[in-house]
Motif scaffolding. Structure first.
Motif, PDB file in Angstrom:
ATOM      1  N   ALA A  28       0.811  -1.226   0.000  1.00 27.01           N
ATOM      2  CA  ALA A  28       0.000   0.000   0.000  1.00 27.01           C
ATOM      3  C   ALA A  28       0.839   1.267   0.000  1.00 27.01           C
ATOM      4  N   LEU A  29       2.106   1.160   0.379  1.00 28.87           N
ATOM      5  CA  LEU A  29       2.940   2.347   0.565  1.00 28.87           C
ATOM      6  C   LEU A  29       3.007   3.254  -0.664  1.00 28.87           C
ATOM      7  N   PRO A  30       3.229   2.740  -1.876  1.00 29.46           N
ATOM      8  CA  PRO A  30       3.305   3.663  -3.022  1.00 29.46           C
ATOM      9  C   PRO A  30       2.002   4.408  -3.291  1.00 29.46           C
ATOM     10  N   PHE A  31       0.852   3.789  -2.972  1.00 30.89           N
ATOM     11  CA  PHE A  31      -0.420   4.471  -3.189  1.00 30.89           C
ATOM     12  C   PHE A  31      -0.605   5.616  -2.192  1.00 30.89           C
ATOM     13  N   VAL A  32      -0.085   5.414  -0.972  1.00 27.09           N
ATOM     14  CA  VAL A  32      -0.181   6.461   0.044  1.00 27.09           C
ATOM     15  C   VAL A  32       0.795   7.592  -0.264  1.00 27.09           C
ATOM     16  N   VAL A  33       2.060   7.226  -0.491  1.00 20.01           N
ATOM     17  CA  VAL A  33       3.090   8.228  -0.759  1.00 20.01           C
ATOM     18  C   VAL A  33       2.852   8.898  -2.109  1.00 20.01           C
ATOM     19  N   GLY A  34       2.278   8.146  -3.058  1.00 23.82           N
ATOM     20  CA  GLY A  34       2.033   8.689  -4.383  1.00 23.82           C
ATOM     21  C   GLY A  34       1.040   9.827  -4.404  1.00 23.82           C
ATOM     22  N   GLN A  35       0.275   9.984  -3.330  1.00 20.56           N
ATOM     23  CA  GLN A  35      -0.650  11.118  -3.259  1.00 20.56           C
ATOM     24  C   GLN A  35       0.104  12.448  -3.214  1.00 20.56           C
ATOM     25  N   ILE A  36       1.335  12.410  -2.674  1.00 20.42           N
ATOM     26  CA  ILE A  36       2.164  13.619  -2.633  1.00 20.42           C
ATOM     27  C   ILE A  36       2.831  13.848  -3.983  1.00 20.42           C
ATOM     28  N   GLY A  37       3.214  12.754  -4.627  1.00 19.11           N
ATOM     29  CA  GLY A  37       3.904  12.857  -5.915  1.00 19.11           C
ATOM     30  C   GLY A  37       4.668  11.585  -6.204  1.00 19.11           C
ATOM     31  N   ASN A  38       4.795  11.248  -7.482  1.00 19.03           N
ATOM     32  CA  ASN A  38       5.508  10.024  -7.855  1.00 19.03           C
ATOM     33  C   ASN A  38       7.002  10.099  -7.558  1.00 19.03           C
ATOM     34  N   ALA A  39       7.504  11.315  -7.327  1.00 18.17           N
ATOM     35  CA  ALA A  39       8.924  11.450  -6.976  1.00 18.17           C
ATOM     36  C   ALA A  39       9.227  10.733  -5.661  1.00 18.17           C
ATOM     37  N   TRP A  40       8.259  10.720  -4.750  1.00 20.51           N
ATOM     38  CA  TRP A  40       8.472  10.030  -3.476  1.00 20.51           C
ATOM     39  C   TRP A  40       8.433   8.515  -3.655  1.00 20.51           C
ATOM     40  N   VAL A  41       7.633   8.033  -4.596  1.00 20.71           N
ATOM     41  CA  VAL A  41       7.634   6.593  -4.899  1.00 20.71           C
ATOM     42  C   VAL A  41       8.977   6.210  -5.515  1.00 20.71           C
ATOM     43  N   ARG A  42       9.517   7.096  -6.319  1.00 17.61           N
ATOM     44  CA  ARG A  42      10.847   6.863  -6.892  1.00 17.61           C
ATOM     45  C   ARG A  42      11.897   6.775  -5.786  1.00 17.61           C
ATOM     46  N   THR A  43      11.757   7.614  -4.766  1.00 24.83           N
ATOM     47  CA  THR A  43      12.669   7.556  -3.620  1.00 24.83           C
ATOM     48  C   THR A  43      12.551   6.216  -2.903  1.00 24.83           C
ATOM     49  N   LEU A  44      11.330   5.715  -2.753  1.00 23.29           N
ATOM     50  CA  LEU A  44      11.123   4.403  -2.128  1.00 23.29           C
ATOM     51  C   LEU A  44      11.781   3.300  -2.953  1.00 23.29           C
ATOM     52  N   ALA A  45      11.680   3.401  -4.276  1.00 21.66           N
ATOM     53  CA  ALA A  45      12.302   2.400  -5.145  1.00 21.66           C
ATOM     54  C   ALA A  45      13.823   2.411  -4.965  1.00 21.66           C
ATOM     55  N   PHE A  46      14.409   3.606  -4.900  1.00 21.65           N
ATOM     56  CA  PHE A  46      15.857   3.693  -4.681  1.00 21.65           C
ATOM     57  C   PHE A  46      16.227   3.181  -3.290  1.00 21.65           C
ATOM     58  N   ALA A  47      15.360   3.400  -2.313  1.00 19.71           N
ATOM     59  CA  ALA A  47      15.618   2.880  -0.974  1.00 19.71           C
ATOM     60  C   ALA A  47      15.702   1.361  -1.002  1.00 19.71           C
ATOM     61  N   ALA A  48      14.828   0.702  -1.777  1.00 20.86           N
ATOM     62  CA  ALA A  48      14.884  -0.755  -1.900  1.00 20.86           C
ATOM     63  C   ALA A  48      16.188  -1.192  -2.563  1.00 20.86           C
ATOM     64  N   LEU A  49      16.648  -0.429  -3.563  1.00 26.29           N
ATOM     65  CA  LEU A  49      17.943  -0.750  -4.184  1.00 26.29           C
ATOM     66  C   LEU A  49      19.077  -0.611  -3.186  1.00 26.29           C
ATOM     67  N   TYR A  50      19.032   0.440  -2.368  1.00 27.64           N
ATOM     68  CA  TYR A  50      20.085   0.640  -1.373  1.00 27.64           C
ATOM     69  C   TYR A  50      20.042  -0.428  -0.290  1.00 27.64           C
ATOM     70  N   VAL A  51      18.862  -0.967  -0.006  1.00 24.43           N
ATOM     71  CA  VAL A  51      18.778  -2.089   0.939  1.00 24.43           C
ATOM     72  C   VAL A  51      19.569  -3.273   0.398  1.00 24.43           C
ATOM     73  N   MET A  52      19.425  -3.559  -0.891  1.00 21.17           N
ATOM     74  CA  MET A  52      20.186  -4.642  -1.510  1.00 21.17           C
ATOM     75  C   MET A  52      21.685  -4.379  -1.435  1.00 21.17           C
ATOM     76  N   LEU A  53      22.082  -3.146  -1.755  1.00 23.57           N
ATOM     77  CA  LEU A  53      23.503  -2.802  -1.716  1.00 23.57           C
ATOM     78  C   LEU A  53      24.061  -2.912  -0.297  1.00 23.57           C
ATOM     79  N   ALA A  54      23.330  -2.370   0.672  1.00 24.90           N
ATOM     80  CA  ALA A  54      23.812  -2.376   2.053  1.00 24.90           C
ATOM     81  C   ALA A  54      23.908  -3.795   2.601  1.00 24.90           C
ATOM     82  N   LEU A  55      22.949  -4.639   2.272  1.00 24.28           N
ATOM     83  CA  LEU A  55      22.997  -6.028   2.743  1.00 24.28           C
ATOM     84  C   LEU A  55      24.151  -6.776   2.086  1.00 24.28           C
ATOM     85  N   GLY A  56      24.428  -6.475   0.815  1.00 26.50           N
ATOM     86  CA  GLY A  56      25.582  -7.097   0.165  1.00 26.50           C
ATOM     87  C   GLY A  56      26.887  -6.681   0.814  1.00 26.50           C
TER      88      GLY A  56
END
Length: 380
Positions: A28-56
């Motif tokens: 549900a998070l992108p639908f909630v954050v997307g109300q402010i703007g898709n730029a914040w959903v893009r930030t969430l997507a990059f956060a998921a990428l950084y989770v992968m990098l940090a765990l590696g």
């Protein structure tokens, strides 16, 4: 969830409920954050990428205790591999490729992800093999040099063979396509339409969840315990029969694997890459995520990655409007305040939480306290 949060191991029902709640929130998070703007959903997507990098990186730094300042090189390897295999660059610059692939190179994600993982793992072994006997600052300097070598190589391989297009980067990179569904276009499900950035967000979250599961399994495995033994004392680990050389190489290879996959996804998401995306600053940022969250602790690393990926964007969109509201004009440039507050937050957190926001539990501490508090007769 029972593996991610040990406190839930005693209650299967609580673990299932917690997993269901977290899954529902992530969906549900992108639908909630997307109300402010898709730029914040893009930030969430990059956060998921950084989770992968940090765990590696946590596999190398947290589990095995090997300080790696060139980890972003594996990110770059995965990104450029996808860019070369899913763009017109090779067919435009090499007639042999144009003859072999008259319709251009358009490779499936099912081939790209394993290739990115394998190629990054290979480079992880290439980095790990010469530095097996190095420790501490010496290891950090060598790995830093490795990361810079990769970046400089990418920046200059536009002559005599134009392999990477140099500082201009590679453009027209194909988006991810799964089952004939291109992530470059919105997906109409009938009851809801998912924008492109939402599709990438869900893909990255899925890959991040897989990365979390793999890391937790590795942590509790025989290999994970061997890494931790080497982290504490590699001489003692070798005396106990652990093949220190092979175990260290596995740490570099497996850690690099996650970076390679994340790089491939970054390349598809951006549609354009250049060497400027893989600087030393990025390596330091990923290392800060591991240290800030809690070295060697998977939940802590996730928290650190999400926090450091999201905090700069929150500050970016708040410092200028706040100045205008308080003073009627922008007194200090927003970028200066943003980086200042960002650095101050890191310093304060490390002062008051030196082991990280969510440090790894100290194994055996509870048992020692129980023994100390037990009556002397019971101990005898």
């Amino acid at each position: 969830m029972q593996l991610l949060v040990p406190q839930l191991r005693h209650s299967r029902t609580a673990a299932i409920v917690a997993a269901f709640v977290i899954g529902a929130v992530l969906i549900a998070l992108p639908f909630v954050v997307g109300q402010i703007g898709n730029a914040w959903v893009r930030t969430l997507a990059f956060a998921a990428l950084y989770v992968m990098l940090a765990l590696g990186l946590n596999v190398v730094v947290g589990f095995a205790g090997l300080l790696d300042l060139g980890y972003i090189a594996f990110y770059a390897v995965g990104a450029y591999m996808y860019a070369l295999l899913a763009s017109p660059h090779l067919t435009n610059n090499f007639p042999a490729f144009a003859a072999m692939f008259p319709n251009g190179l358009h490779n499936s994600i099912w081939m790209v992800i394993p290739l990115g993982a394998a190629l990054a793992a290979f480079f992880g072994v290439v980095l790990g093999a010469p530095v097996l006997k190095l420790r501490g600052d010496y290891l950090a300097i060598v790995t830093l040099g490795f990361g810079e070598i990769i970046r400089i190589f990418l920046n200059n391989m536009n002559a005599p063979l134009n392999l990477t297009n140099g500082p201009q980067g590679i453009t027209l990179i194909d988006p991810v396509s799964v089952g004939g569904v291109s992530f470059a276009r919105p997906l109409d499900l009938g009851f809801v339409t998912l924008p492109s950035v939402y599709l990438y967000y869900y893909l990255f979250v899925l890959l991040a969840v897989i990365t979390v599961i793999v890391c937790i399994r590795l942590q509790d495995s025989r290999l994970g315990r061997a890494w931790m033994a080497i982290r504490e004392d590699d001489v003692a680990a070798k005396a106990m029969g652990i093949n220190v050389r092979n175990v260290k190489l596995l740490a570099f290879a497996l850690g690099a694997t996650f970076g390679g996959v994340a790089g491939a996804m970054f390349s598809a998401f951006q549609g354009f890459i250049s060497p400027e995306s893989f600087t030393l600053h990025e390596s330091i940022l990923v290392l800060a995520m591991v240290v800030l969250g809690g070295i060697g602790h998977v939940p802590g690393v996730i928290v650190g990655a999400v926090l450091l990926a999201g905090l700069p964007e929150v500050l970016r969109h708040s410092v200028v409007p706040l100045q205008r509201q308080l003073f009627g004009e922008v007194i200090i440039d927003g970028e200066i305040i943003r980086m200042g507050l960002y650095g101050l937050a890191l310093v304060v957190i490390m002062l008051y939480r030196p082991k990280g926001l969510w440090p790894a539990p100290e194994h055996g501490k509870k048992r020692i306290k129980d023994v100390e508090n037990a009556p002397s007769a019971a101990i005898v």
